[in-house]
Write an enzyme that holds these catalytic residues in place. Structure first.
Site, short mmCIF file in Angstrom:
data_model
loop_
_atom_site.label_atom_id
_atom_site.label_comp_id
_atom_site.label_asym_id
_atom_site.label_seq_id
_atom_site.Cartn_x
_atom_site.Cartn_y
_atom_site.Cartn_z
N PRO A 225 0.79 -1.23 0.00
CA PRO A 225 0.00 0.00 0.00
C PRO A 225 0.82 1.28 0.00
CG PRO A 225 0.11 -0.90 2.20
CD PRO A 225 0.80 -1.90 1.31
N ASP A 248 3.43 1.55 -11.55
CA ASP A 248 2.10 2.15 -11.50
C ASP A 248 2.11 3.49 -10.77
OD1 ASP A 248 0.60 0.40 -12.93
OD2 ASP A 248 -0.30 -0.61 -11.23
N LYS A 270 -1.83 4.91 -14.86
CA LYS A 270 -3.04 5.36 -15.57
C LYS A 270 -3.57 6.63 -14.90
CE LYS A 270 -4.29 0.58 -16.67
NZ LYS A 270 -3.29 -0.10 -15.82
N GLY A 303 -0.33 -2.32 -3.97
CA GLY A 303 -1.13 -3.37 -3.35
C GLY A 303 -0.72 -4.74 -3.83
N ASP A 304 -1.70 -5.56 -4.19
CA ASP A 304 -1.45 -6.90 -4.72
C ASP A 304 -1.86 -6.95 -6.18
OD1 ASP A 304 -1.11 -10.01 -3.87
OD2 ASP A 304 -2.68 -9.78 -5.37
N THR A 332 -2.47 -6.33 0.02
CA THR A 332 -3.50 -5.57 -0.67
C THR A 332 -4.04 -4.44 0.22
OG1 THR A 332 -5.53 -5.76 -1.98
CG2 THR A 332 -5.44 -7.04 0.05
N ALA A 333 -4.62 -3.42 -0.41
CA ALA A 333 -5.02 -2.21 0.30
C ALA A 333 -6.03 -2.49 1.40
CB ALA A 333 -5.58 -1.20 -0.70
N MET A 383 -11.18 1.94 -5.00
CA MET A 383 -11.44 2.99 -5.99
C MET A 383 -12.87 3.51 -5.87
SD MET A 383 -9.47 1.03 -9.11
CE MET A 383 -10.08 -0.57 -8.58
#
Length: 475
Positions: A225, A248, A270, A303-304, A332-333, A383
């Site tokens: 994270p 990312d 992105k 994250g994952d 993961t988050a 998200m």
């Protein structure tokens, strides 16, 4: 250099340990692991040492120390809590020209036992000469994180194949190049995946050709994270293997700073509202292109990679193009944000199930996924901040109570973390008032309220209403 580094072959040779407490037991375990025949002399023995003696692993002699016991020894360890006794042992060893280690007493020792990183048959030893053993231990911990566990298996395989390698590569330079290929190529990858037969076949095949082909591969790595301390050891090693890193937007600079300094870093994040599909197509093309050039490509994701990270799509693309790959999971988050906000995602009294969902689907529609309603469930939305009004309205329409606790965790695990506590009915307005922005995670369920009491990291933003506060506290 105050001490001469030395690795001793003690297999089948006598090592005498004077003392039989827990400290002595640790030395006994190391000596037995090295194959020594261990004789222990002590007035009394700790139960663990007694059990080892009863199992036949050591020879235990109870009573006063007899210097004649050292006549057949190759190495001596004094590990009693009596310095005068340790001095007698050291003197007896000195008279016989035997190396003696006196635990935690460098002045009496003629040899030091280092901190060890064991990747047998590869062994790394770190010593401060007894001056600062804690520093040596801390260095060992750092080196442990960098040395691939599969290196021991690779060294064992290379030892078995040594004569064949020398025969196939009689010149020194080509032989060195071959060993470099072993370290950087598919043989080590196969061993990491616990495929020893495949690794041996790859090595044998490489020996039949003049020069092994470049072994390009892609490592799909979860960066976690944001807190670099949450990066896995395998993830750290991957960053130090990388020739090219495709990174990312959500990967923190602190994690990226751990990467190999001469790696080529390419930002493939992105942008919000940007052409995600064309960006993803570019990522696919870059992975394949650099791997086919023989590069080790690290695809670094926040994250994952397999949890809302398009990891599956990228693996499918690599598989279709015949590119070797490996997945290195990350934290993961949902797990990190919950933990850093003091919110247990499951709890025997409040939540017996957990749902991870994304507020974004492939088409970018605002509608969140359908979830079965009911008590005892925690829902975590990735998200979700940009779609929070639609998400809240959907959950209320499904029949969830307006006073159901919610939490928004912004910049989870990072220095700027903020956790906003609210209810399902008030969360949209509260998020607007506090200007909560992405990246942020939405946690919905009774457990969200526990974070107000259990929070330990970052800023906690509490509800403005005292009635709401009481409602959350009861939850």
């Amino acid at each position: 250099m105050n001490h001469f580094p030395l690795f001793a072959d003690l297999k089948g040779r006598i090592a005498v340990v004077v003392g039989a407490g827990l400290v002595a037991e640790r030395k006994i375990a190391l000596l037995r692991a090295a194959g020594a025949r261990v004789i222990v002399s002590a007035r009394a023995a700790h139960p663990q040492v007694l059990a080892r003696a009863q199992a036949g692993g050591i020879e235990l002699r109870l009573g006063e120390f007899d210097p004649a016991l050292l006549d057949e020894a190759w190495l001596v360890v004094a590990a009693t809590n009596d310095r005068a006794q340790n001095q007698r042992v050291a003197d007896a060893a000195e008279a016989r020209r035997l190396f003696c280690n006196v635990v935690d007493d460098p002045d009496l020792s003629s040899v030091q036992v280092p901190a060890i990183v064991d990747r047998s048959p590869i062994t790394l030893a770190i010593s401060s000469g007894g001056a600062a053993p804690v520093i040596a231990r801390r260095l060992r911990e750092r080196i442990e994180s960098l040395v691939d566990p599969a290196l021991g298996d690779l060294a064992a395989l290379a030892r078995r194949k040594r004569s064949r390698i020398r025969q196939a590569r009689p010149q020194l330079r080509p032989r060195r190049d071959f060993y470099d290929w072993l370290l950087d190529g598919p043989v080590l990858d196969a061993l990491r995946r616990n495929r020893a037969d495949e690794a041996e076949t790859l090595l044998d095949q490489a020996l039949t050709i003049a020069t092994p082909p470049p072994a390009g591969k892609v490592l799909l790595v979860g960066a976690g994270p944001g807190d670099p301390g949450l990066l896995t050891l395998r993830g750290l090693r991957a960053l130090n293997e990388a020739d090219v890193i495709l990174v990312d937007r959500l990967v923190s600079p602190a994690v990226l700073s751990l990467a190999r300094r001469d790696a080529q870093v390419i930002d493939v994040g992105k942008a919000r509202g940007g052409p995600h599909e064309s960006t993803q197509a570019r990522i696919h093309a870059l992975m394949v292109s650099y791997a086919r050039q023989g590069c080790c490509v690290v695809r670094l994701k926040g994250g994952d990679p397999m949890v809302f990270g398009r990891g599956g799509e990228e693996l499918q693309h690599l598989k279709r193009h015949g590119i070797a790959y490996e997945v290195v999971p990350g934290i993961t988050a949902a797990l990190a944000c919950g933990a850093y906000a003091g919110i247990p995602l499951t709890h025997r009294d409040h939540a017996q199930s957990l749902t991870l969902a994304t507020a974004h689907c492939r088409t970018g529609a605002a509608k969140p996924p359908d979830l079965a309603s009911g008590d005892g469930r925690t829902r975590v939305y990735y998200m979700g901040v940009e779609r929070l009004p639609a998400l809240g309205a959907r959950l209320l329409a499904e029949g969830h109570a307006a006073d159901l606790p919610c939490a928004l965790v912004e910049n989870g695990s990072r220095p700027g973390q903020r956790t906003l506590h609210a209810t399902l009915g008030s969360v949209v307005e509260a998020a607007r008032r506090h200007a909560i922005q992405s990246p942020a995670l939405v946690i919905v369920g009774e457990v969200a309220a526990l974070g107000m009491d259990l929070a330990w990291f970052g800023e906690t933003l509490r509800p403005a209403s005292s009635d709401t506060l009481r409602r959350l506290a009861v939850a």
